[in-house]
Design an enzyme around this catalytic site. Structure first.
Site, PDB file in Angstrom:
ATOM      1  N   SER A 119      -9.369   3.685  -4.421  1.00  0.00           N
ATOM      2  CA  SER A 119      -7.996   3.202  -4.604  1.00  0.00           C
ATOM      3  C   SER A 119      -7.882   1.744  -4.186  1.00  0.00           C
ATOM      4  O   SER A 119      -7.164   0.967  -4.820  1.00  0.00           O
ATOM      5  CB  SER A 119      -7.000   4.064  -3.833  1.00  0.00           C
ATOM      6  OG  SER A 119      -7.329   4.106  -2.459  1.00  0.00           O
ATOM      7  N   GLU A 120      -8.597   1.327  -3.104  1.00  0.00           N
ATOM      8  CA  GLU A 120      -8.621  -0.079  -2.693  1.00  0.00           C
ATOM      9  C   GLU A 120      -9.971  -0.444  -2.091  1.00  0.00           C
ATOM     10  O   GLU A 120     -10.661   0.409  -1.522  1.00  0.00           O
ATOM     11  CB  GLU A 120      -7.520  -0.402  -1.661  1.00  0.00           C
ATOM     12  CG  GLU A 120      -6.137  -0.600  -2.245  1.00  0.00           C
ATOM     13  CD  GLU A 120      -5.236   0.583  -2.019  1.00  0.00           C
ATOM     14  OE1 GLU A 120      -4.086   0.541  -2.489  1.00  0.00           O
ATOM     15  OE2 GLU A 120      -5.679   1.559  -1.379  1.00  0.00           O
ATOM     16  N   THR A 121     -10.307  -1.715  -2.234  1.00  0.00           N
ATOM     17  CA  THR A 121     -11.471  -2.334  -1.595  1.00  0.00           C
ATOM     18  C   THR A 121     -10.984  -3.630  -0.968  1.00  0.00           C
ATOM     19  O   THR A 121     -10.203  -4.361  -1.585  1.00  0.00           O
ATOM     20  CB  THR A 121     -12.574  -2.628  -2.623  1.00  0.00           C
ATOM     21  OG1 THR A 121     -13.004  -1.399  -3.215  1.00  0.00           O
ATOM     22  CG2 THR A 121     -13.773  -3.315  -1.973  1.00  0.00           C
ATOM     23  N   HIS A 139      -3.308   1.670   4.170  1.00  0.00           N
ATOM     24  CA  HIS A 139      -4.600   2.161   4.665  1.00  0.00           C
ATOM     25  C   HIS A 139      -5.664   1.074   4.624  1.00  0.00           C
ATOM     26  O   HIS A 139      -6.539   1.028   5.505  1.00  0.00           O
ATOM     27  CB  HIS A 139      -5.002   3.472   3.961  1.00  0.00           C
ATOM     28  CG  HIS A 139      -5.977   3.386   2.848  1.00  0.00           C
ATOM     29  ND1 HIS A 139      -5.619   3.071   1.558  1.00  0.00           N
ATOM     30  CD2 HIS A 139      -7.322   3.602   2.827  1.00  0.00           C
ATOM     31  CE1 HIS A 139      -6.694   3.103   0.786  1.00  0.00           C
ATOM     32  NE2 HIS A 139      -7.748   3.417   1.528  1.00  0.00           N
TER      33      HIS A 139
END
Length: 270
Positions: free
Chosen positions: A38-40, A69
């Site tokens: 979902s994210e990096t 997060h």
């Protein structure tokens, strides 16, 4: 990293590139797309003298000014890599949304919820689409509000956690919207609310645990008297995860906390 869980592989995964200096935005975006998370995030030296480090946050397709997060996971990774904050017990993160304070809260980290850049009523046309996407009658949506603090969340309040957990989303019906749904658990459950967040078209159409949405939802629900000043929310249950988000009001700040654990460590080759 696994964020919002003290148990590895039961929270929300995050890839953190600790030494990202010299990488172009195009390279960052390409790598974030490749991780399929979902994210990096990418950690960089700060350009603001009040910050301990700077972070850039990418989904598989776009850069976010802020996300929850990734903030906790990035701070955890920075500390694990030997980062020493300027202020004892407080890490100051620089991101697209400005400076975000992250404090140590026992074994957890917590960030101060950033101000909402958009809040208030949601158009009836959007609510009709959301109801269809949740496969619920329109009257089941007790209230709704824009909760924008980076991602363009729309928050929806349902009657119960049971109703939240029973959702089987129709993503096509709410395409283009980012929808977070929250409902209360019965008194004495040990958890105040159940949360689910849906991002149609994203690599992870249902996010396991979402700090940005929980930050906005806490501001909304506490302000309107629907939630106490401090509570615990569960998220990820429908996905087999065990996310826990700890909300605590101190003075004018609402803090959003959770545990983080490292799961994989290595080197990125390029």
């Amino acid at each position: 990293m696994d964020v919002f869980s003290s148990e590895p592989y039961r929270g929300n995964p995050l890839a953190v590139v600790v030494d990202a200096e010299g990488l172009s935005a195009e390279t960052m975006q390409q790598f974030a797309n490749w991780t399929n998370l979902s994210e990096t995030t990418f950690l960089l030296p700060p350009t603001d003298p009040g910050a301990d480090y700077r972070v850039r946050i990418f989904t598989g397709s776009e850069e976010f000014p802020f996300a929850g997060h990734p903030t906790l996971g990035s701070a955890h990774a920075w500390l694990e890599a030997g980062g020493i904050p300027r202020q004892d017990g407080v890490v100051v993160q620089q991101c697209g949304a400005g400076l975000v304070r992250v404090k140590r809260d026992g074994g957890r980290l917590a960030f101060a919820a950033p101000p909402l850049t958009r809040s208030g009523p949601v158009a009836e046309e959007d609510l009709a689409r959301i109801a269809a996407g949740l496969r619920l009658p329109r009257e089941a949506l007790l209230d709704a509000s824009w909760l924008v603090n980076g991602p363009d969340w729309i928050g929806v309040l349902l009657e119960s956690a049971e109703l939240v957990l029973g959702i089987r989303p129709d993503y096509a019906a709410m395409a283009g919207l980012k929808v977070g749904v929250i409902g209360p658990h019965p008194a004495g459950s040990g958890v105040g609310f159940e949360v689910r967040t849906f991002i149609p078209g994203d690599a992870a159409a249902e996010d396991p645990v979402t700090g940005s949405f929980n930050a906005g939802a806490a501001q909304w629900l506490i302000r309107t008297g629907r939630a106490p000043q401090s509570y615990v929310a569960a998220q990820g249950t429908a996905l087999g995860r065990a996310g826990r988000i700890y909300i605590d009001t101190i003075g004018d700040d609402i803090w959003v906390g959770g545990s983080s654990v490292s799961c994989i460590e290595g080197f990125v080759l390029r």
